[in-house]
Scaffold this motif. Sequence first.
Motif, PDB file in Angstrom:
ATOM      1  N   ASN A   3       0.810  -1.229   0.000  1.00 43.86           N
ATOM      2  CA  ASN A   3       0.000   0.000   0.000  1.00 43.86           C
ATOM      3  C   ASN A   3       0.838   1.271   0.000  1.00 43.86           C
ATOM      4  N   GLU A   6       2.357   1.775  -3.475  1.00 41.83           N
ATOM      5  CA  GLU A   6       1.288   2.111  -4.412  1.00 41.83           C
ATOM      6  C   GLU A   6       0.805   3.549  -4.227  1.00 41.83           C
ATOM      7  N   ARG A   7       0.629   3.962  -2.981  1.00 39.36           N
ATOM      8  CA  ARG A   7       0.188   5.341  -2.703  1.00 39.36           C
ATOM      9  C   ARG A   7       1.236   6.359  -3.154  1.00 39.36           C
ATOM     10  N   ILE A  27      -7.844   4.625  -6.016  1.00 39.96           N
ATOM     11  CA  ILE A  27      -6.567   3.915  -6.052  1.00 39.96           C
ATOM     12  C   ILE A  27      -6.332   3.417  -7.470  1.00 39.96           C
TER      13      ILE A  27
END
Length: 197
Positions: A3, A6-7, A27
């Motif tokens: 996460n 990805e962020r 997302i």
Amino acid sequence: MDNFTERRLASNYRTLLFRRNASDQEIFGFECMDGWSDLIEGSLQLIQRYVGLASDVKITQVKEKFGLLRIYQRGGEEKVCQVLDICELVSSCVCELCGKSGNLTMSDGWILARCDKHGDSSHMELVESQSADERYIGSYVRSVDSILSFFGADAVRWVQQESIALGGKRPCEILGTEDGCQAVYKLLKRLEHGVGV
């Protein structure tokens, strides 16, 4: 992909990954392991450099397919496609789990890009999340930019050819490491200045 990674990618390359009116809560959904995150970031950095912020280029999908990193886009010119083609070739020599040098291997009917440590599909231990390797990303961007500038339409072909000056390796085999990127960059600078290999 983890996460945090990805962020970070979604935040840094928002204009490439999301439509203009996308909410901050959306997302992207990278469908690959963290080992390729620096390779993805280097490629997105190059694309953003080539097309600028007011771009009609949109990355529609990033995923692993047949052991390779595939980045699909909509819009853009030949240079964007070349960046993505080179990225795909380099991914075959980078472990998708940890980002170290690797190669394509077959395990239980699956094609995998793995290093020696993570060589088969049964060895899926969690790899500790790492922050971006800015030095590698910078070297990768500089090298691929030089390849595209020097070879133009033949850049992708050159990356696939063995080079005596690179110890008989193909450039795509060594662009997965900072040292490899520097070797490619130095070779291109020598060629640019007419120094024989």
